[in-house]
Design an enzyme around this catalytic site. Structure first.
Site, PDB file in Angstrom:
ATOM      1  N   ASP A  39       0.871  -1.176   0.000  1.00  0.00           N
ATOM      2  CA  ASP A  39       0.000   0.000   0.000  1.00  0.00           C
ATOM      3  C   ASP A  39       0.906   1.224   0.000  1.00  0.00           C
ATOM      4  OD1 ASP A  39      -2.423   1.577   0.436  1.00  0.00           O
ATOM      5  OD2 ASP A  39      -1.663   1.827   2.467  1.00  0.00           O
ATOM      6  N   ASP A  59      -0.253   5.184   0.852  1.00  0.00           N
ATOM      7  CA  ASP A  59      -0.573   6.153   1.901  1.00  0.00           C
ATOM      8  C   ASP A  59      -0.778   5.449   3.237  1.00  0.00           C
ATOM      9  OD1 ASP A  59      -1.339   8.814   0.204  1.00  0.00           O
ATOM     10  OD2 ASP A  59      -1.976   7.004  -0.838  1.00  0.00           O
ATOM     11  N   ASP A  68      -1.667  -0.881   5.850  1.00  0.00           N
ATOM     12  CA  ASP A  68      -1.983  -0.311   7.163  1.00  0.00           C
ATOM     13  C   ASP A  68      -3.460  -0.359   7.512  1.00  0.00           C
ATOM     14  OD1 ASP A  68      -2.484   1.735   5.123  1.00  0.00           O
ATOM     15  OD2 ASP A  68      -2.909   3.059   6.811  1.00  0.00           O
TER      16      ASP A  68
END
Length: 245
Positions: free
Chosen positions: A31, A33, A193
């Site tokens: 991922d 961001d 995240d």
């Protein structure tokens, strides 16, 4: 005849070699961001400029930070709803947001500690690196270039939120990237995240590592990832642990 020295025998935990982790898990999907970069300040600034131009009240940074994770359109939609209700034309406001954000991709965005060094280490060990993000493709490439991360990711190994028909948590973006890379799901690890990352990995049959420092809504330990790390530099050890077990 001995020399009188007593040799202690300490038990050793055998760890797989770095090359072994790359042989077993050649494809690492990241991922962006909240995992590789902290982009919340620039995203919040762009969103608030859009809201202000529409006569809406600007939102506190901490509130916008909690809205990140489902792509630009969803961020704009959430911003408008939080400031008085949906816009008349969400598509137009999303385009305005992307235009503003595209001119200020990395004013305050930073790479998380340990990311650049760890990515270089993983590549040197033989892993192939890719990105699966809900951020649109063009600004993804732009921010990677601005932060000197593009050297780790070939453009064809970057899947943005508008690269395929669906976005995470749908597994299609992960599967599309694996197809480009020529790997099966069992040869990959997804590192992210948020629930979007871990749910997409699970649906695609890909193992996952969650980072605890990003934009997760709720407790990162509750995401159900195969491993949880507190710092990005712990990813290689997590990979070795997955292989050893």
């Amino acid at each position: 005849m001995t020399n009188g020295r007593r040799h202690g025998h300490k038990s050793r935990i055998m760890r797989p070699s770095p090359s072994a982790t790359a042989e077993r898990f050649p494809a690492l999907l990241f991922d962006l961001d909240g995992t590789l970069i902290d982009s919340a300040p620039d995203l919040a600034a762009a969103l608030n400029r859009v809201l202000a131009s529409a006569g809406r009240e600007m939102l506190p940074f901490i509130q916008v930070r909690g809205m990140i994770g489902n792509g630009a359109r969803k961020l704009v939609e959430r911003g408008y709803r939080a400031s008085g209700g949906p816009p008349e034309d969400l598509d137009a406001e999303t385009e305005r947001f992307l235009s503003i954000y595209g001119r200020a991709l990395a004013c305050h965005t930073r790479v998380y500690d340990g990311v650049a060094e760890t990515l270089a280490m993983l590549a040197a060990r033989g892993h192939r690196l890719g990105i699966v993000t809900n951020k649109p493709f063009a600004p993804t490439l732009g921010v990677l270039q601005a932060l000197d991360l593009s050297r780790h990711f070939a453009p064809e190994h970057v899947v943005g939120g508008d690269s395929v028909a669906t976005r995470k948590p749908d597994p299609e973006p992960l599967m599309a990237l694996l197809d480009r890379m020529g790997h099966e799901a069992e040869a990959a690890i997804m590192i992210g995240d948020s629930a979007n990352d871990i749910e997409a990995a699970r649906a695609a049959g890909v193992r996952s590592i969650a980072v605890s420092y990003g934009y997760c809504r709720g407790a990162p330990a509750d995401l159900g990832a195969d491993r949880l790390v507190d710092r990005f530099g712990e990813v290689p050890a997590a990979l070795a642990d997955l292989l050893a077990r």
